[in-house]
Design a protein around this motif. Structure first.
Motif, PDB file in Angstrom:
ATOM      1  N   ARG A  56      34.771  73.584  26.074  1.00 12.54           N
ATOM      2  CA  ARG A  56      35.788  74.824  26.029  1.00 12.54           C
ATOM      3  C   ARG A  56      35.580  75.489  24.689  1.00 12.54           C
ATOM      4  N   ARG A  57      35.163  74.922  23.779  1.00  9.47           N
ATOM      5  CA  ARG A  57      35.087  75.676  22.445  1.00  9.47           C
ATOM      6  C   ARG A  57      33.758  76.395  22.301  1.00  9.47           C
ATOM      7  N   GLY A  58      32.986  76.050  23.610  1.00  5.90           N
ATOM      8  CA  GLY A  58      31.529  76.957  23.485  1.00  5.90           C
ATOM      9  C   GLY A  58      30.328  76.355  22.704  1.00  5.90           C
ATOM     10  N   TYR A  59      30.556  75.202  22.272  1.00  4.41           N
ATOM     11  CA  TYR A  59      29.567  74.447  21.727  1.00  4.41           C
ATOM     12  C   TYR A  59      28.341  73.802  22.884  1.00  4.41           C
ATOM     13  N   VAL A  60      28.892  73.544  23.680  1.00  4.81           N
ATOM     14  CA  VAL A  60      28.318  72.695  24.666  1.00  4.81           C
ATOM     15  C   VAL A  60      28.345  73.629  26.173  1.00  4.81           C
ATOM     16  N   THR A  61      27.392  73.560  26.992  1.00  5.37           N
ATOM     17  CA  THR A  61      27.500  74.257  28.255  1.00  5.37           C
ATOM     18  C   THR A  61      27.195  73.301  29.437  1.00  5.37           C
ATOM     19  N   LYS A  62      27.237  73.651  30.696  1.00  7.01           N
ATOM     20  CA  LYS A  62      26.874  72.780  31.786  1.00  7.01           C
ATOM     21  C   LYS A  62      26.073  73.858  32.854  1.00  7.01           C
ATOM     22  N   PRO A  63      24.851  74.331  32.610  1.00  6.67           N
ATOM     23  CA  PRO A  63      24.287  75.236  33.333  1.00  6.67           C
ATOM     24  C   PRO A  63      23.764  74.736  34.561  1.00  6.67           C
ATOM     25  N   ASP A  64      23.561  73.386  34.540  1.00  6.20           N
ATOM     26  CA  ASP A  64      22.851  72.796  35.835  1.00  6.20           C
ATOM     27  C   ASP A  64      23.893  71.689  36.458  1.00  6.20           C
ATOM     28  N   GLY A  65      25.278  72.179  36.551  1.00  6.53           N
ATOM     29  CA  GLY A  65      26.184  71.328  37.248  1.00  6.53           C
ATOM     30  C   GLY A  65      26.612  70.273  36.524  1.00  6.53           C
ATOM     31  N   ASP A  66      25.889  69.071  36.186  1.00  5.74           N
ATOM     32  CA  ASP A  66      26.409  67.648  35.527  1.00  5.74           C
ATOM     33  C   ASP A  66      25.733  67.701  34.215  1.00  5.74           C
ATOM     34  N   ARG A  67      24.756  68.361  33.822  1.00  7.83           N
ATOM     35  CA  ARG A  67      23.786  68.324  32.771  1.00  7.83           C
ATOM     36  C   ARG A  67      24.465  69.055  31.496  1.00  7.83           C
ATOM     37  N   TYR A  68      24.711  68.345  30.150  1.00  9.40           N
ATOM     38  CA  TYR A  68      25.164  69.187  29.337  1.00  9.40           C
ATOM     39  C   TYR A  68      24.077  69.654  28.121  1.00  9.40           C
ATOM     40  N   SER A  69      24.253  70.842  27.825  1.00 12.61           N
ATOM     41  CA  SER A  69      23.113  71.437  26.843  1.00 12.61           C
ATOM     42  C   SER A  69      24.037  72.146  25.764  1.00 12.61           C
ATOM     43  N   LEU A  70      23.326  72.165  24.689  1.00 10.24           N
ATOM     44  CA  LEU A  70      23.787  73.211  23.676  1.00 10.24           C
ATOM     45  C   LEU A  70      23.871  74.380  23.825  1.00 10.24           C
ATOM     46  N   ALA A 105      18.136 107.046   9.204  1.00 10.52           N
ATOM     47  CA  ALA A 105      18.793 105.674   8.887  1.00 10.52           C
ATOM     48  C   ALA A 105      18.272 104.701   9.737  1.00 10.52           C
ATOM     49  N   ASN A 106      18.681 103.188   9.159  1.00  7.61           N
ATOM     50  CA  ASN A 106      18.172 102.239   9.925  1.00  7.61           C
ATOM     51  C   ASN A 106      19.176 101.089   9.750  1.00  7.61           C
ATOM     52  N   GLN A 107      19.019  99.961  10.731  1.00 10.95           N
ATOM     53  CA  GLN A 107      19.984  98.955  10.422  1.00 10.95           C
ATOM     54  C   GLN A 107      19.257  97.666  10.768  1.00 10.95           C
ATOM     55  N   LEU A 108      19.952  96.551  10.451  1.00 12.59           N
ATOM     56  CA  LEU A 108      19.432  95.077  10.751  1.00 12.59           C
ATOM     57  C   LEU A 108      20.543  94.546  11.324  1.00 12.59           C
ATOM     58  N   VAL A 109      20.061  93.948  12.504  1.00  8.66           N
ATOM     59  CA  VAL A 109      20.953  93.245  13.614  1.00  8.66           C
ATOM     60  C   VAL A 109      20.667  91.854  14.027  1.00  8.66           C
ATOM     61  N   VAL A 110      21.602  91.052  14.008  1.00  6.04           N
ATOM     62  CA  VAL A 110      21.523  89.461  14.399  1.00  6.04           C
ATOM     63  C   VAL A 110      22.168  89.181  15.751  1.00  6.04           C
ATOM     64  N   PHE A 111      21.667  88.185  16.181  1.00  6.58           N
ATOM     65  CA  PHE A 111      22.614  87.484  17.353  1.00  6.58           C
ATOM     66  C   PHE A 111      23.700  86.616  16.663  1.00  6.58           C
ATOM     67  N   ASP A 112      25.047  86.943  17.314  1.00  7.19           N
ATOM     68  CA  ASP A 112      25.938  85.978  16.909  1.00  7.19           C
ATOM     69  C   ASP A 112      27.155  86.036  18.143  1.00  7.19           C
ATOM     70  N   ARG A 113      27.058  84.512  18.695  1.00  9.20           N
ATOM     71  CA  ARG A 113      27.989  84.356  19.537  1.00  9.20           C
ATOM     72  C   ARG A 113      28.198  85.212  20.818  1.00  9.20           C
ATOM     73  N   GLY A 114      27.194  85.747  21.282  1.00 11.34           N
ATOM     74  CA  GLY A 114      27.236  86.491  22.479  1.00 11.34           C
ATOM     75  C   GLY A 114      26.945  87.979  22.543  1.00 11.34           C
ATOM     76  N   SER A 115      26.908  88.589  20.904  1.00 14.46           N
ATOM     77  CA  SER A 115      26.748  89.961  20.752  1.00 14.46           C
ATOM     78  C   SER A 115      25.616  90.007  19.718  1.00 14.46           C
ATOM     79  N   ALA A 116      25.014  91.315  19.730  1.00 15.95           N
ATOM     80  CA  ALA A 116      24.339  91.649  18.387  1.00 15.95           C
ATOM     81  C   ALA A 116      25.398  92.271  17.420  1.00 15.95           C
ATOM     82  N   VAL A 117      24.903  92.003  16.463  1.00 13.01           N
ATOM     83  CA  VAL A 117      25.977  92.397  14.949  1.00 13.01           C
ATOM     84  C   VAL A 117      25.204  92.774  14.187  1.00 13.01           C
ATOM     85  N   VAL A 118      25.791  94.176  13.449  1.00 13.79           N
ATOM     86  CA  VAL A 118      24.819  94.756  12.858  1.00 13.79           C
ATOM     87  C   VAL A 118      25.408  94.182  11.227  1.00 13.79           C
TER      88      VAL A 118
END
Length: 261
Positions: A56-70, A105-118
C-alpha cells in the motif's frame, strides 16, 4: 548482565519490514509470502500485515499474482538525496559550458516515484531558449528525457518504472511500438524527437550512465533553430555536444562507457 546496546531499543515491526525489503532486494523474480517466511525463519502469518502495508505504501508490488517484488520507490528516494545533490554539483559547470557552446538551454532529469523530475537546468546564453523549472514533473512516455531514462534500464526495471508511472498519472499503457522505440534509442545511444508539447522544438537527450551502465539521469536540450544566430551549431552538431557532455558526466559517475553518436 548489561543489556546489549543493539537490542536495547528494538522495534520488532520495523525490523520485520526491513528484513523483507533487504531480502527482496537480493532476489530476482520476487517471492511468495510463504517463501519470504521460510527464508526469514518465521511463520507466513507473521508477514501478512507487513506485506500489505509495504504494498500500500508503494515499496513492494505483486506483479505476478502471489509473488512480491520491490518497486523502485526506495531507488527514487535515494535519487533525491545526497547522490543527486552531488550529481547536480558536478553537472552545473558542464551544463553551463554546454549552454554556451550550443547556444541552447539544457536540463538534467532523473526518475523519481513514477515521474521524470527536472533536478537542474541551465538557461540559454542569448535571448531565446526553452527552459523547464527545476522540480517540474514530466512524462516518461512523451518526452526525450523520459524515453532515455527508460531505454537505458533493464527490461525488469523498465516495467517497474512504467507501472509506477501508470499508477501516478493514470495514463494508458503504451503499444509495442513504444518499446521498440526504446530499444532503438538504446542502440543509437540518444533520443532525438520532435517535442509533443511545443511546436518547433526538438528534444535531444542522452543518458548519464552509472558504473552498471544504467541511466541515472538524462541530459536534454530542447533544441530550437536560431535564425538570428547563423553561427550557432545545427541540430546534428548539437546532439554531438549533448553526447560529449553526458559522457563527461558519466565518467564522473564512475562509468567508463563511451557514447556513440
Amino acid at each position: 548482565m548489561e543489556e546489549d546496546d543493539s537490542d536495547r531499543y528494538r522495534a520488532p515491526a520495523l525490523d520485520k519490514g526491513l528484513d523483507i525489503l533487504e531480502l527482496l532486494a537480493g532476489v530476482d523474480g520476487g517471492l511468495t509470502q510463504a517463501e519470504i517466511a521460510k527464508r526469514l525463519g518465521r511463520s507466513p502469518n507473521e508477514f501478512y500485515r507487513m506485506l500489505d502495508r509495504l504494498v500500500r505504501r508503494g515499496y513492494v508490488t505483486k506483479p505476478d499474482g502471489d509473488r512480491y517484488s520491490l518497486t523502485l520507490k526506495l531507488f527514487g528516494l535515494a535519487q533525491l538525496h545526497a547522490p543527486v545533490r552531488r550529481l547536480v554539483s558536478y553537472a552545473t559547470p558542464l551544463m553551463r559550458e554546454l549552454a554556451e557552446t550550443s547556444r541552447q538551454a539544457n536540463q538534467l532529469v532523473v526518475f523519481d516515484r513514477g515521474s521524470a523530475v527536472v533536478i537542474a537546468q541551465q538557461e540559454a546564453p542569448g535571448y531565446w531558449g526553452i527552459s523547464i523549472r527545476v522540480g517540474s514533473h514530466i512524462s516518461l512516455f512523451d518526452t526525450g528525457s523520459g524515453h532515455v531514462l527508460l531505454a537505458f534500464r533493464s527490461p525488469e526495471e523498465r516495467q517497474m518504472m512504467i507501472a509506477e508511472h501508470l499508477r501516478s498519472t493514470e495514463k494508458p499503457a503504451q503499444p509495442q511500438a513504444f518499446y521498440d522505440r526504446l530499444d532503438q534509442i538504446r542502440d543509437r545511444g540518444y533520443e532525438m524527437m520532435a517535442s509533443l508539447q511545443t511546436a518547433g522544438v526538438y528534444n535531444l537527450s542522452a543518458p548519464v550512465l552509472g558504473p552498471d551502465e544504467r541511466a541515472i539521469a538524462a541530459l536534454t536540450i530542447p533544441y530550437i533553430t536560431l535564425v538570428n544566430q547563423p553561427s550557432a551549431p545545427d541540430i546534428t552538431q548539437t546532439i554531438e555536444l549533448v553526447l560529449a557532455t553526458a559522457e563527461k558526466l558519466s565518467q564522473l559517475a564512475g562509468s567508463d562507457v563511451k557514447h556513440t553518436g
